[in-house]
Design a protein around this motif. Sequence first.
Motif, short mmCIF file in Angstrom:
data_model
loop_
_atom_site.label_atom_id
_atom_site.label_comp_id
_atom_site.label_asym_id
_atom_site.label_seq_id
_atom_site.Cartn_x
_atom_site.Cartn_y
_atom_site.Cartn_z
N LEU A 140 -64.71 59.10 -72.05
CA LEU A 140 -63.44 58.80 -72.74
C LEU A 140 -63.59 57.59 -73.65
O LEU A 140 -63.01 57.55 -74.74
CB LEU A 140 -62.33 58.54 -71.72
N TYR A 141 -64.37 56.60 -73.20
CA TYR A 141 -64.58 55.39 -73.99
C TYR A 141 -65.61 55.58 -75.09
O TYR A 141 -65.81 54.70 -75.93
CB TYR A 141 -65.04 54.24 -73.08
N ARG A 142 -66.32 56.71 -75.06
CA ARG A 142 -67.37 57.02 -76.03
C ARG A 142 -68.49 55.97 -75.97
O ARG A 142 -69.01 55.52 -76.98
CB ARG A 142 -66.81 57.14 -77.44
N LEU A 143 -68.83 55.61 -74.72
CA LEU A 143 -69.92 54.68 -74.48
C LEU A 143 -70.93 55.33 -73.54
O LEU A 143 -70.53 56.00 -72.59
CB LEU A 143 -69.41 53.38 -73.85
N PRO A 144 -72.23 55.15 -73.78
CA PRO A 144 -73.24 55.73 -72.88
C PRO A 144 -73.18 55.06 -71.51
O PRO A 144 -72.91 53.87 -71.40
CB PRO A 144 -74.56 55.45 -73.58
N CYS A 145 -73.43 55.84 -70.48
CA CYS A 145 -73.36 55.32 -69.11
C CYS A 145 -74.61 55.75 -68.32
O CYS A 145 -74.97 56.93 -68.32
CB CYS A 145 -72.11 55.84 -68.39
N THR A 146 -75.23 54.80 -67.68
CA THR A 146 -76.40 55.05 -66.83
C THR A 146 -76.00 54.87 -65.37
O THR A 146 -75.36 53.87 -65.03
CB THR A 146 -77.54 54.08 -67.16
N ILE A 147 -76.36 55.82 -64.52
CA ILE A 147 -76.17 55.68 -63.07
C ILE A 147 -77.50 55.23 -62.48
O ILE A 147 -78.48 55.97 -62.48
CB ILE A 147 -75.71 57.01 -62.42
N ALA A 148 -77.53 54.01 -62.02
CA ALA A 148 -78.77 53.44 -61.46
C ALA A 148 -78.69 53.51 -59.95
O ALA A 148 -77.89 52.81 -59.32
CB ALA A 148 -78.93 51.99 -61.93
N ARG A 149 -79.52 54.35 -59.35
CA ARG A 149 -79.54 54.50 -57.90
C ARG A 149 -80.51 53.49 -57.28
O ARG A 149 -81.66 53.39 -57.71
CB ARG A 149 -79.93 55.93 -57.50
N VAL A 150 -80.01 52.75 -56.30
CA VAL A 150 -80.82 51.69 -55.66
C VAL A 150 -80.74 51.85 -54.15
O VAL A 150 -79.87 52.55 -53.62
CB VAL A 150 -80.33 50.29 -56.08
N GLU A 151 -81.65 51.18 -53.46
CA GLU A 151 -81.64 51.17 -52.00
C GLU A 151 -81.42 49.74 -51.52
O GLU A 151 -82.04 48.80 -52.02
CB GLU A 151 -82.97 51.70 -51.44
N ALA A 200 -75.96 39.94 -50.05
CA ALA A 200 -77.03 39.34 -50.86
C ALA A 200 -78.03 40.40 -51.32
O ALA A 200 -78.47 40.39 -52.48
CB ALA A 200 -77.75 38.26 -50.06
N GLN A 201 -78.38 41.32 -50.43
CA GLN A 201 -79.31 42.37 -50.79
C GLN A 201 -78.74 43.26 -51.88
O GLN A 201 -79.43 43.62 -52.84
CB GLN A 201 -79.66 43.22 -49.56
N ALA A 202 -77.47 43.64 -51.73
CA ALA A 202 -76.82 44.49 -52.74
C ALA A 202 -76.78 43.79 -54.08
O ALA A 202 -77.01 44.41 -55.14
CB ALA A 202 -75.42 44.87 -52.28
N ARG A 203 -76.48 42.48 -54.07
CA ARG A 203 -76.43 41.73 -55.32
C ARG A 203 -77.81 41.68 -55.98
O ARG A 203 -77.94 41.85 -57.20
CB ARG A 203 -75.92 40.32 -55.05
N THR A 204 -78.85 41.48 -55.17
CA THR A 204 -80.21 41.40 -55.72
C THR A 204 -80.62 42.70 -56.39
O THR A 204 -81.09 42.70 -57.53
CB THR A 204 -81.22 41.05 -54.60
N VAL A 205 -80.45 43.83 -55.69
CA VAL A 205 -80.87 45.11 -56.28
C VAL A 205 -79.97 45.49 -57.45
O VAL A 205 -80.42 46.17 -58.39
CB VAL A 205 -80.91 46.24 -55.21
N ARG A 206 -78.71 45.06 -57.40
CA ARG A 206 -77.80 45.35 -58.52
C ARG A 206 -78.28 44.67 -59.80
O ARG A 206 -78.37 45.30 -60.86
CB ARG A 206 -76.38 44.89 -58.16
N TYR A 207 -78.63 43.39 -59.69
CA TYR A 207 -79.10 42.69 -60.89
C TYR A 207 -80.46 43.19 -61.34
O TYR A 207 -80.76 43.21 -62.55
CB TYR A 207 -79.12 41.18 -60.64
N GLN A 208 -81.29 43.62 -60.41
CA GLN A 208 -82.57 44.23 -60.81
C GLN A 208 -82.33 45.50 -61.63
O GLN A 208 -83.02 45.73 -62.64
CB GLN A 208 -83.40 44.55 -59.57
N ALA A 209 -81.35 46.30 -61.19
CA ALA A 209 -81.03 47.53 -61.91
C ALA A 209 -80.48 47.22 -63.31
O ALA A 209 -80.82 47.90 -64.29
CB ALA A 209 -80.02 48.35 -61.12
N LEU A 210 -79.65 46.20 -63.40
CA LEU A 210 -79.08 45.83 -64.70
C LEU A 210 -80.18 45.30 -65.63
O LEU A 210 -80.23 45.66 -66.81
CB LEU A 210 -78.00 44.77 -64.51
#
Length: 453
Positions: free
Chosen positions: A82-93, A104-114
């Motif tokens: 709807l926003y006409r912006l590309p979106c990536t789904i980054a799957r992490v463990e 803390a673990q979720a934050r770490t892998v989240r920033y790695q994915a970004l």
Amino acid sequence: MMNIAQLIQRCIDELPQARAEHKPRKIVLAYSGGVDSEILAQGLSLFATQQPQFEYQLVHVHHGLSHNADDWAKHCQAQAALYRLPCTIARVEVTIAPRVSIEAQARTVRYQALLSQMEPADILLTAHHQDDQLETILLALKRGLGPKGLSAMGRVQPFDNDKWLIRPLLDLSKVDVEAYAKRHGICHIQDESNFDEKYDRNFLRQSIIPSLKQRWSAIAATASRSAELCAMQQSVVDEEMAARLPSIQRLQGEESVIELAALAEHSKAWQALLLRGQMDQLGFAPPSKVQAEQILSQLLDAKADANIEIKLADVVIKRFKGAGYFLALTKEAPLSNITVLSINELVAQGIACGTGKRVQADLFLGVGVRLPREDEKVTIEFSLPGSTRCQPHNRNKGRELKKLWQEFAVPPWVRAKVPLLCYNGKLVSAIGYWNEKAYLCSESETGLTLKSR
């Protein structure tokens, strides 16, 4: 009326001017699909029509911690369309284990994915708002952090050394964000884990901050001002740190060490700040107040012959000949001796010696050590007895190897990493330090020179 695109533009305008090759190329939004990131995504879509020179990317990190995670990913993809912006789904463990913080673990892998979606000079956009800032400040108080921690989050700040992080919503309250979403009919997800008070942020959000706001309605705004003042004071400290830190540092080999005599000339307060500055510069986590006091006490006050070794989470701190060393806390396997098949091979290829370095060899007339005879086995070794008798090329008398290591100020933990050229087990060259006088070539001979890279 609040204009999200204008808030984004304000942050972009605050970025330092850069040469064309260092200008931001891409804007990446950390896109959870929650109400905060949803209104930011909607604003970014408008901003993108006004500023087409950037590339845009929404990144939804799929942690897999909720049974709704797949539905959230589908929601984000639909909204992005709807926003006409590309979106990536980054799957992490996310590692779930005893004594490991899921947050803390979720934050770490989240920033790695970004970060995986970004290049140098790119911009990361996050949807933190004023209430998030209050939570961050309260958590910093709980952890006993100083002005740097209490500075909390900046609206515009460097990220990962060569990128930028901007927070356009940081001056808006949660009420402002929710009112904007309602006014514009913006659809968003609700993460059920946001209500689980076993997580510190949720405990603050659900049980503490509402009471604070009931008593002091402007607490989020005033706490943000305190964070700005802390950030201002910290910037002054950082400027003074940049001026003082080089005066206590020196390069030992390839390591940055601190001269303890120079450190001792500073006040107790500055000793602690300079210690933190050195560790931060080397990429290590800062010590707590108590840890810093213990480190300084042992480095500066322990007896001269004391064997100092202080281990923290990611670093081991040692003292040698009046200097403080900061070494990454890793488990390294002992280095194995290397048999050189031929001098030609050594000259052509060098040798990877297991220390992350390579021994390079070259042949020159009348320079270096003599070439081995046919009956001499050539090896690169990493340990010889300290009692080994040596005579460096520029000395008239020999000395024991352990005495030479001390004379050359080679710390004990470095000695086992120095490659030693041997013929039939006899030392020929301590590469990077000296050649043995008995093995020097004559002016008419072709000699072998070696260095470690």
